[in-house]
Design a protein around this motif. Structure first.
Motif, PDB file in Angstrom:
ATOM      1  N   ASP A  60       6.852  11.847  -6.182  1.00  0.00           N
ATOM      2  CA  ASP A  60       5.595  12.585  -6.062  1.00  0.00           C
ATOM      3  C   ASP A  60       5.753  13.907  -6.806  1.00  0.00           C
ATOM      4  O   ASP A  60       6.535  14.774  -6.393  1.00  0.00           O
ATOM      5  CB  ASP A  60       5.271  12.828  -4.588  1.00  0.00           C
ATOM      6  N   LEU A  61       5.052  14.083  -7.894  1.00  0.00           N
ATOM      7  CA  LEU A  61       5.167  15.277  -8.727  1.00  0.00           C
ATOM      8  C   LEU A  61       3.991  16.238  -8.578  1.00  0.00           C
ATOM      9  O   LEU A  61       3.874  17.197  -9.342  1.00  0.00           O
ATOM     10  CB  LEU A  61       5.300  14.862 -10.203  1.00  0.00           C
ATOM     11  N   VAL A  62       3.131  16.013  -7.614  1.00  0.00           N
ATOM     12  CA  VAL A  62       1.928  16.825  -7.437  1.00  0.00           C
ATOM     13  C   VAL A  62       2.297  18.306  -7.280  1.00  0.00           C
ATOM     14  O   VAL A  62       1.755  19.170  -7.981  1.00  0.00           O
ATOM     15  CB  VAL A  62       1.089  16.352  -6.237  1.00  0.00           C
ATOM     16  N   ASP A  63       3.199  18.607  -6.374  1.00  0.00           N
ATOM     17  CA  ASP A  63       3.571  20.026  -6.162  1.00  0.00           C
ATOM     18  C   ASP A  63       4.183  20.635  -7.417  1.00  0.00           C
ATOM     19  O   ASP A  63       3.892  21.797  -7.748  1.00  0.00           O
ATOM     20  CB  ASP A  63       4.536  20.152  -4.986  1.00  0.00           C
ATOM     21  N   VAL A  65       3.615  19.841 -10.533  1.00  0.00           N
ATOM     22  CA  VAL A  65       2.587  20.002 -11.546  1.00  0.00           C
ATOM     23  C   VAL A  65       1.656  21.156 -11.204  1.00  0.00           C
ATOM     24  O   VAL A  65       1.282  21.950 -12.062  1.00  0.00           O
ATOM     25  CB  VAL A  65       1.792  18.694 -11.737  1.00  0.00           C
ATOM     26  N   LEU A  66       1.283  21.265  -9.929  1.00  0.00           N
ATOM     27  CA  LEU A  66       0.371  22.329  -9.522  1.00  0.00           C
ATOM     28  C   LEU A  66       1.081  23.651  -9.499  1.00  0.00           C
ATOM     29  O   LEU A  66       0.585  24.682  -9.734  1.00  0.00           O
ATOM     30  CB  LEU A  66      -0.222  22.020  -8.144  1.00  0.00           C
TER      31      LEU A  66
END
Length: 66
Positions: A60-63, A65-66
């Protein structure tokens, strides 16, 4: 037209890229050519397996990237 050319059209059909007239002509060829019929069945099986295979788990790369 040789079988290799028909198989290109059949491959395009599996990818949704063949025209209606190409599909109709290829279907007519399949009725009289056992070799192409076998090839098409095998190719369709490979395409079906590839499209229904489970996607691998990825981090999970969401954090990040954001």
């Amino acid at each position: 037209m040789g079988c290799e050319q028909w198989r290109e059209i059949l491959s395009a059909q599996l990818d949704g890229e063949a025209s209606r007239s190409e599909i109709e002509a290829a279907e007519a060829h399949l009725t009289g050519c056992a070799g192409c019929r076998g090839w098409f069945d095998s190719a369709a099986s490979v395409v079906r397996r590839a499209r229904t295979q489970l996607a691998p788990r990825v981090p999970d790369l969401v954090d990040a990237v954001l």
